[in-house]
Design an enzyme around this catalytic site. Structure first.
Site, short mmCIF file in Angstrom:
data_model
loop_
_atom_site.label_atom_id
_atom_site.label_comp_id
_atom_site.label_asym_id
_atom_site.label_seq_id
_atom_site.Cartn_x
_atom_site.Cartn_y
_atom_site.Cartn_z
N ARG A 93 1.40 -1.20 -0.18
CA ARG A 93 0.23 0.06 -0.43
C ARG A 93 1.03 1.47 0.11
O ARG A 93 2.22 1.62 0.24
CB ARG A 93 -0.60 -0.07 1.55
CG ARG A 93 -0.21 0.29 2.24
CD ARG A 93 -0.98 0.48 4.61
NE ARG A 93 -0.24 0.43 5.12
CZ ARG A 93 -0.68 0.59 6.48
NH1 ARG A 93 -1.49 -1.02 6.36
NH2 ARG A 93 0.25 0.81 7.27
N TYR A 125 11.81 8.57 15.45
CA TYR A 125 12.10 8.62 14.00
C TYR A 125 12.71 8.72 13.26
O TYR A 125 13.31 8.68 12.62
CB TYR A 125 10.04 8.25 13.55
CG TYR A 125 9.74 8.50 11.53
CD1 TYR A 125 9.93 7.04 11.33
CD2 TYR A 125 10.22 9.50 11.18
CE1 TYR A 125 9.29 7.24 10.20
CE2 TYR A 125 9.26 10.09 9.93
CZ TYR A 125 9.32 7.85 9.07
OH TYR A 125 8.91 8.47 8.31
N1 LIG Z 1 3.62 9.36 4.20
C1 LIG Z 1 4.93 10.01 4.84
O1 LIG Z 1 4.16 11.00 5.07
C2 LIG Z 1 5.81 9.53 5.07
C3 LIG Z 1 6.65 11.02 4.35
C4 LIG Z 1 8.22 10.45 4.59
C5 LIG Z 1 8.43 9.54 4.64
N2 LIG Z 1 7.75 8.37 4.61
C6 LIG Z 1 8.11 7.00 4.84
O2 LIG Z 1 7.86 6.43 3.24
C7 LIG Z 1 7.84 4.73 3.90
C8 LIG Z 1 6.41 4.73 3.18
O3 LIG Z 1 5.64 5.20 4.03
P1 LIG Z 1 3.54 4.95 3.59
O4 LIG Z 1 3.52 6.09 4.17
O5 LIG Z 1 3.99 4.98 2.64
O6 LIG Z 1 3.32 3.76 4.94
P2 LIG Z 1 2.38 2.93 4.89
O7 LIG Z 1 1.79 2.59 6.25
O8 LIG Z 1 0.63 3.73 4.31
O9 LIG Z 1 2.36 1.84 4.20
C9 LIG Z 1 4.19 1.36 4.45
C10 LIG Z 1 3.55 -0.48 4.78
O10 LIG Z 1 5.09 -1.14 5.48
C11 LIG Z 1 4.53 -2.53 5.50
N3 LIG Z 1 5.93 -2.56 6.60
C12 LIG Z 1 6.13 -2.17 7.94
N4 LIG Z 1 6.47 -2.62 8.91
C13 LIG Z 1 6.85 -3.92 7.28
C14 LIG Z 1 8.04 -5.02 7.86
N5 LIG Z 1 9.13 -4.70 9.45
N6 LIG Z 1 8.79 -5.51 6.79
C15 LIG Z 1 7.66 -5.50 5.84
N7 LIG Z 1 6.59 -4.59 5.97
C16 LIG Z 1 6.72 -3.81 5.93
C17 LIG Z 1 2.98 -2.00 5.64
O11 LIG Z 1 2.82 -2.90 6.24
C18 LIG Z 1 2.87 -1.58 4.55
O12 LIG Z 1 1.89 -1.87 4.03
C19 LIG Z 1 7.91 4.62 4.89
O13 LIG Z 1 9.13 4.39 5.51
C20 LIG Z 1 8.33 6.41 5.44
O14 LIG Z 1 8.81 6.65 6.57
C21 LIG Z 1 6.55 8.59 4.68
C1 LIG Z 2 1.73 10.86 10.96
C2 LIG Z 2 2.59 12.48 10.88
C3 LIG Z 2 2.72 12.23 12.86
C4 LIG Z 2 3.74 12.62 10.33
C5 LIG Z 2 4.78 10.76 9.58
C6 LIG Z 2 5.42 10.72 8.95
C7 LIG Z 2 6.34 11.61 8.60
C8 LIG Z 2 7.75 11.66 7.77
O1 LIG Z 2 7.88 12.82 7.08
O2 LIG Z 2 7.99 10.77 7.52
C9 LIG Z 2 5.75 13.02 8.45
O3 LIG Z 2 5.34 14.21 7.55
C10 LIG Z 2 4.26 13.05 9.32
O4 LIG Z 2 3.47 13.59 9.60
#
Ligand SMILES: NC(=O)c1ccc[n+]([C@@H]2O[C@H](COP(=O)([O-])OP(=O)(O)OC[C@H]3O[C@@H](n4cnc5c(N)ncnc54)[C@H](O)[C@@H]3O)[C@@H](O)[C@H]2O)c1
Ligand SMILES: CC(C)C1=CC=C(C(=O)O)[C@@H](O)[C@H]1O
Length: 260
Positions: free
Chosen positions: A26, A167
């Site tokens: 996802r 984080y």
């Molecule tokens: N959404 C944001 O705002 C944001 C911002 C900056 C960075 N990120 C990074 O982007 C990446 C993806 O985030 P997202 O927003 O799509 O998150 P999400 O939670 O929507 O999806 C994460 C996916 O990773 C899988 N996952 C979790 N733990 C796992 C494990 N141990 N082994 C295998 N799969 C695992 C989950 O099942 C899920 O399908 C992450 O590394 C997150 O830190 C997200």
């Molecule tokens: C859930 C929220 C506080 C959040 C998750 C992850 C982030 C990231 O930079 O990785 C955020 O931007 C943040 O808003």
């Protein structure tokens, strides 16, 4: 002065390449797996949730992409090696590794338990070490490869509104590992880069309170949250042959959030 020439057209196709994307059932990972597949790559769709990984891979296959779903916990080195073995047996050696799987922890440090700290470090940081170790021997043998890590602006800023210190520490270490591994892998024509998103609309951020969301968006010159497709576009560029001279780069895809 040399005679001007018409240069060969740029070619961003990934046909014939095998990609492995973690956390791809996802969100950002799924968008990356889709985009790499649409560019022609065969895709290993990895997720902790094995059923969701297979369902996501099935959606890609329906769209004409060669894809397999693999369940694995990327925090477990043995499961990571088994996942890479399975993908390589079915799709060929991994040419493109995208370390995307991650979890966020929220709240101030005093409220973070040791168990939560360890889990964030294991999934967000150790996984990058495990997955890189599992694919690097094949990439070195083939003298080519792309490793792309999904970091976060939290790793550059040290958290604050965007994720907590725990984080941020994990993502900061991912950034340092990206730069260090780029130096190590460069002599084998392997590039190692990171994409650093700010707030991106996925399940991870869906519970963010409207007030907190508004405060973050107010710091983004483009005034909107990122989409998974925004992040996937940057990953596709870094995965391409045309990005072969880019390594050790931490590419902000953040609506301008990190600008001074
Ligand atoms: N959404 C944001 O705002 C944001 C911002 C900056 C960075 N990120 C990074 O982007 C990446 C993806 O985030 P997202 O927003 O799509 O998150 P999400 O939670 O929507 O999806 C994460 C996916 O990773 C899988 N996952 C979790 N733990 C796992 C494990 N141990 N082994 C295998 N799969 C695992 C989950 O099942 C899920 O399908 C992450 O590394 C997150 O830190 C997200
Ligand atoms: C859930 C929220 C506080 C959040 C998750 C992850 C982030 C990231 O930079 O990785 C955020 O931007 C943040 O808003």
């Amino acid at each position: 002065m040399s005679t001007p020439v018409v240069h060969a057209a740029l070619n961003f196709t990934l046909t014939g390449r095998t990609a492995l994307v973690t956390g791809a059932a996802r969100g950002i990972g799924h968008a990356i797996a889709t985009a790499l597949g649409q560019a022609g790559a065969r895709v290993g769709v990895c997720d902790l949730d094995a059923e969701a990984a297979e369902a996501a891979a099935a959606r890609l296959r329906e769209a004409g992409i060669e894809a397999v779903g693999v369940g694995a916990d990327v925090a477990d080195e043995v499961q990571v090696q088994a996942m890479v073995n399975q993908v390589e047996a079915l799709l060929g050696g991994v040419d493109i590794l995208v370390n995307n799987a991650g979890i966020v922890s929220t709240g101030p440090l005093l409220e973070v338990t040791t168990a939560e700290w360890n889990r964030v470090m294991a999934i967000d940081l150790n996984s990058v070490f495990f997955c890189a170790k599992a694919v690097l021997p094949g990439m070195i043998a083939r003298q080519s490869g792309r490793i792309i890590n999904i970091a976060s602006v939290a790793g550059k800023r040290g958290g604050g509104l965007l994720g907590n210190s725990c984080y941020a520490a994990a993502k900061g270490a991912v950034i340092a590992l990206t730069k260090g591994l780029a130096r190590e892998a460069g002599p084998y024509a392997i590039t190692v880069n990171a994409v650093s998103p700010a707030l991106t609309d996925t399940e991870m951020t869906s519970a963010l309170a409207p007030q907190a969301r508004a405060e973050v968006l107010a710091q983004m010159p483009l005034g909107r949250a990122g989409t998974p497709r925004d992040i996937a576009a940057a990953v596709c560029f870094l995965a391409s042959r045309e990005a072969g001279f880019v390594t050790g780069e931490i590419m902000d895809v953040d609506g301008g959030f990190m600008r001074d």
